[in-house]
Design a protein around this motif. Structure first.
Motif, PDB file in Angstrom:
ATOM      1  N   ASP A  23       0.741  -1.215   0.036  1.00  0.00           N
ATOM      2  CA  ASP A  23       0.121   0.004  -0.026  1.00  0.00           C
ATOM      3  C   ASP A  23       0.737   1.507  -0.019  1.00  0.00           C
ATOM      4  OD1 ASP A  23      -2.534  -1.514   0.003  1.00  0.00           O
ATOM      5  OD2 ASP A  23      -2.015  -1.809   2.165  1.00  0.00           O
ATOM      6  N   VAL A  24       1.972   1.194   0.400  1.00  0.00           N
ATOM      7  CA  VAL A  24       3.016   2.199   0.445  1.00  0.00           C
ATOM      8  C   VAL A  24       4.174   2.080  -0.079  1.00  0.00           C
ATOM      9  CG1 VAL A  24       4.139   3.991   1.980  1.00  0.00           C
ATOM     10  CG2 VAL A  24       1.897   2.849   2.987  1.00  0.00           C
ATOM     11  N   ASP A  25       4.296   2.576  -1.296  1.00  0.00           N
ATOM     12  CA  ASP A  25       5.594   2.412  -2.141  1.00  0.00           C
ATOM     13  C   ASP A  25       6.667   3.409  -1.720  1.00  0.00           C
ATOM     14  OD1 ASP A  25       4.212   0.716  -3.925  1.00  0.00           O
ATOM     15  OD2 ASP A  25       3.361   2.188  -5.130  1.00  0.00           O
ATOM     16  N   ASP A  26       6.378   4.305  -1.226  1.00  0.00           N
ATOM     17  CA  ASP A  26       7.560   5.245  -0.653  1.00  0.00           C
ATOM     18  C   ASP A  26       6.803   6.439   0.282  1.00  0.00           C
ATOM     19  OD1 ASP A  26       6.446   7.344  -2.031  1.00  0.00           O
ATOM     20  OD2 ASP A  26       7.697   6.975  -3.673  1.00  0.00           O
ATOM     21  N   ILE A  27       7.529   6.928   1.130  1.00  0.00           N
ATOM     22  CA  ILE A  27       7.165   7.737   2.055  1.00  0.00           C
ATOM     23  C   ILE A  27       8.010   8.978   2.213  1.00  0.00           C
ATOM     24  CG2 ILE A  27       8.110   6.860   4.042  1.00  0.00           C
ATOM     25  CD1 ILE A  27       5.429   7.690   5.655  1.00  0.00           C
ATOM     26  N   THR A  28       7.761  10.327   2.054  1.00  0.00           N
ATOM     27  CA  THR A  28       8.420  11.365   2.243  1.00  0.00           C
ATOM     28  C   THR A  28       8.652  11.972   3.484  1.00  0.00           C
ATOM     29  OG1 THR A  28       6.544  12.945   1.986  1.00  0.00           O
ATOM     30  CG2 THR A  28       7.348  12.329  -0.221  1.00  0.00           C
ATOM     31  N   LEU A  29       9.749  12.668   3.691  1.00  0.00           N
ATOM     32  CA  LEU A  29      10.145  13.402   4.889  1.00  0.00           C
ATOM     33  C   LEU A  29       8.711  14.277   5.318  1.00  0.00           C
ATOM     34  CD1 LEU A  29      13.749  14.503   4.704  1.00  0.00           C
ATOM     35  CD2 LEU A  29      12.770  12.759   6.176  1.00  0.00           C
ATOM     36  N   ASP A  30       8.050  14.886   4.483  1.00  0.00           N
ATOM     37  CA  ASP A  30       6.879  15.549   4.874  1.00  0.00           C
ATOM     38  C   ASP A  30       5.790  14.742   5.340  1.00  0.00           C
ATOM     39  OD1 ASP A  30       6.303  18.463   4.679  1.00  0.00           O
ATOM     40  OD2 ASP A  30       5.270  18.287   2.921  1.00  0.00           O
ATOM     41  N   GLU A  31       5.741  13.644   4.874  1.00  0.00           N
ATOM     42  CA  GLU A  31       4.557  12.485   5.172  1.00  0.00           C
ATOM     43  C   GLU A  31       4.975  12.104   6.708  1.00  0.00           C
ATOM     44  OE1 GLU A  31       2.915  11.214   1.045  1.00  0.00           O
ATOM     45  OE2 GLU A  31       4.681  10.096   1.650  1.00  0.00           O
ATOM     46  N   LEU A  32       6.346  11.898   6.702  1.00  0.00           N
ATOM     47  CA  LEU A  32       6.787  11.429   8.022  1.00  0.00           C
ATOM     48  C   LEU A  32       6.567  12.355   8.879  1.00  0.00           C
ATOM     49  CD1 LEU A  32      10.143   9.713   7.169  1.00  0.00           C
ATOM     50  CD2 LEU A  32       8.307   8.493   8.042  1.00  0.00           C
ATOM     51  N   LYS A  33       6.735  13.663   8.795  1.00  0.00           N
ATOM     52  CA  LYS A  33       6.406  14.797   9.750  1.00  0.00           C
ATOM     53  C   LYS A  33       5.111  14.956  10.049  1.00  0.00           C
ATOM     54  CE  LYS A  33       7.492  19.748  10.701  1.00  0.00           C
ATOM     55  NZ  LYS A  33       7.974  20.904  10.080  1.00  0.00           N
ATOM     56  N   GLN A  34       4.245  14.705   9.049  1.00  0.00           N
ATOM     57  CA  GLN A  34       2.665  14.493   9.366  1.00  0.00           C
ATOM     58  C   GLN A  34       2.500  13.636  10.385  1.00  0.00           C
ATOM     59  OE1 GLN A  34       0.077  14.580   6.272  1.00  0.00           O
ATOM     60  NE2 GLN A  34       1.861  15.397   4.860  1.00  0.00           N
ATOM     61  N   ILE A  35       3.111  12.249  10.461  1.00  0.00           N
ATOM     62  CA  ILE A  35       2.711  11.369  11.165  1.00  0.00           C
ATOM     63  C   ILE A  35       3.390  11.616  12.928  1.00  0.00           C
ATOM     64  CG2 ILE A  35       3.299   9.045  11.790  1.00  0.00           C
ATOM     65  CD1 ILE A  35       3.328   8.438   8.634  1.00  0.00           C
ATOM     66  N   TRP A  36       4.696  12.121  12.861  1.00  0.00           N
ATOM     67  CA  TRP A  36       5.518  12.059  14.104  1.00  0.00           C
ATOM     68  C   TRP A  36       5.586  13.381  14.807  1.00  0.00           C
ATOM     69  CZ3 TRP A  36       6.826   7.944  16.362  1.00  0.00           C
ATOM     70  CH2 TRP A  36       6.972   6.805  15.914  1.00  0.00           C
ATOM     71  N   GLU A  37       5.020  14.559  13.948  1.00  0.00           N
ATOM     72  CA  GLU A  37       5.170  15.831  15.085  1.00  0.00           C
ATOM     73  C   GLU A  37       4.399  15.731  15.945  1.00  0.00           C
ATOM     74  OE1 GLU A  37       3.910  18.684  12.098  1.00  0.00           O
ATOM     75  OE2 GLU A  37       2.217  17.840  11.444  1.00  0.00           O
ATOM     76  N   PRO A  38       4.658  16.566  17.143  1.00  0.00           N
ATOM     77  CA  PRO A  38       4.153  16.618  18.454  1.00  0.00           C
ATOM     78  C   PRO A  38       2.644  16.685  18.215  1.00  0.00           C
ATOM     79  CG  PRO A  38       5.962  17.726  18.641  1.00  0.00           C
ATOM     80  CD  PRO A  38       6.022  17.499  17.190  1.00  0.00           C
ATOM     81  N   ASP A  39       1.983  17.552  17.544  1.00  0.00           N
ATOM     82  CA  ASP A  39       0.810  17.762  17.634  1.00  0.00           C
ATOM     83  C   ASP A  39      -0.112  17.161  16.582  1.00  0.00           C
ATOM     84  OD1 ASP A  39       1.802  19.298  15.310  1.00  0.00           O
ATOM     85  OD2 ASP A  39       0.560  21.116  15.845  1.00  0.00           O
ATOM     86  N   SER A  40       0.466  15.962  16.163  1.00  0.00           N
ATOM     87  CA  SER A  40      -0.113  15.340  14.889  1.00  0.00           C
ATOM     88  C   SER A  40      -1.514  14.682  15.477  1.00  0.00           C
ATOM     89  CB  SER A  40       0.925  14.112  14.573  1.00  0.00           C
ATOM     90  OG  SER A  40       0.303  13.423  13.456  1.00  0.00           O
ATOM     91  N   GLU A  41      -2.340  14.491  14.333  1.00  0.00           N
ATOM     92  CA  GLU A  41      -3.506  14.131  14.837  1.00  0.00           C
ATOM     93  C   GLU A  41      -3.683  12.609  13.859  1.00  0.00           C
ATOM     94  OE1 GLU A  41      -6.859  17.067  14.845  1.00  0.00           O
ATOM     95  OE2 GLU A  41      -5.937  18.239  16.279  1.00  0.00           O
ATOM     96  N   VAL A  42      -2.775  12.602  12.978  1.00  0.00           N
ATOM     97  CA  VAL A  42      -2.702  11.455  12.197  1.00  0.00           C
ATOM     98  C   VAL A  42      -2.878  10.186  12.849  1.00  0.00           C
ATOM     99  CG1 VAL A  42      -1.329  10.009  10.464  1.00  0.00           C
ATOM    100  CG2 VAL A  42      -1.361  12.464  10.489  1.00  0.00           C
ATOM    101  N   THR A  43      -3.987   9.157  12.517  1.00  0.00           N
ATOM    102  CA  THR A  43      -4.033   8.089  13.055  1.00  0.00           C
ATOM    103  C   THR A  43      -4.166   6.922  12.072  1.00  0.00           C
ATOM    104  OG1 THR A  43      -6.688   8.479  12.967  1.00  0.00           O
ATOM    105  CG2 THR A  43      -5.512   8.909  15.147  1.00  0.00           C
ATOM    106  N   SER A  44      -4.597   7.382  10.818  1.00  0.00           N
ATOM    107  CA  SER A  44      -4.606   6.313   9.780  1.00  0.00           C
ATOM    108  C   SER A  44      -3.651   6.537   8.679  1.00  0.00           C
ATOM    109  CB  SER A  44      -6.100   5.971   9.233  1.00  0.00           C
ATOM    110  OG  SER A  44      -6.371   7.126   8.518  1.00  0.00           O
ATOM    111  N   TRP A  45      -3.466   5.749   8.003  1.00  0.00           N
ATOM    112  CA  TRP A  45      -2.686   6.056   6.450  1.00  0.00           C
ATOM    113  C   TRP A  45      -3.075   6.755   5.619  1.00  0.00           C
ATOM    114  CZ3 TRP A  45       2.238   4.840   6.611  1.00  0.00           C
ATOM    115  CH2 TRP A  45       2.736   3.591   7.263  1.00  0.00           C
TER     116      TRP A  45
END
Length: 121
Positions: A23-45
Motif C-alpha cells: 500500500d505504501v511504495d514510498d514515504i516522504t519526509l513531509d509525510e513522516l513529519k505529518q505522522i510524527w510531529e508533536p501535535d499530529s492528529e494522524v491516526t490512519s494511513w
C-alpha cells in the motif's frame, strides 16, 4: 608511510518502506513529519495520503535517551526531542519494534518507525 583518516560519515539514518507493504511504495519526509510531529492528529494511513488505506497506524520508535531518537526527531520533525507522545516501547523501555535490526514476524509491516495495523502477515 604516513596514513591519514578521511571521515565519510559521522552518523546516518535510513528510512525504508518494506517491499511487502504493497500500500505504501514510498514515504516522504513531509509525510513522516505529518505522522510524527508533536501535535499530529494522524491516526490512519489515509490521514497522510488519501490514496493509502483507511487503516490505523501503530507507532513504534526509539527511546528518548537514544541518539537515534534525537537525530530522527531533528531530521524528520525539525527539532531534537519533538515527537508525538503516543508511540510504544517494549517492557525494557526500548522502542524495540522500531529498532533498525528488528527482523521479527511483524517487521515487514513497519514503515519508518510505524506499523500498519490490521494487515495480515
Amino acid at each position: 608511510m604516513m596514513t591519514s583518516e578521511l571521515p565519510i560519515a559521522l552518523d546516518s539514518l535510513a528510512i525504508v518502506v518494506n517491499a511487502e507493504n504493497t500500500d505504501v511504495d514510498d514515504i516522504t519526509l513531509d509525510e513522516l513529519k505529518q505522522i510524527w510531529e508533536p501535535d499530529s492528529e494522524v491516526t490512519s494511513w489515509s490521514d497522510v495520503n488519501p490514496d493509502w488505506p483507511d487503516e490505523e497506524i501503530g507507532l513504534y520508535g526509539r527511546p528518548e535517551e537514544s541518539g537515534t531518537f534525537d537525530y530522527f526527531t531533528e531530521a524528520v520533525v525539525g527539532e531534537a526531542g519533538a515527537i508525538r507522545p503516543d508511540y510504544e516501547t517494549d517492557s525494557r523501555g526500548r522502542r524495540a519494534a522500531g529498532h533498525p535490526l528488528d527482523f521479527g514476524p511483524d517487521a515487514r509491516r513497519r514503515v519508518a518507525g510505524s506499523q500498519r495495523s490490521g494487515h495480515s502477515s
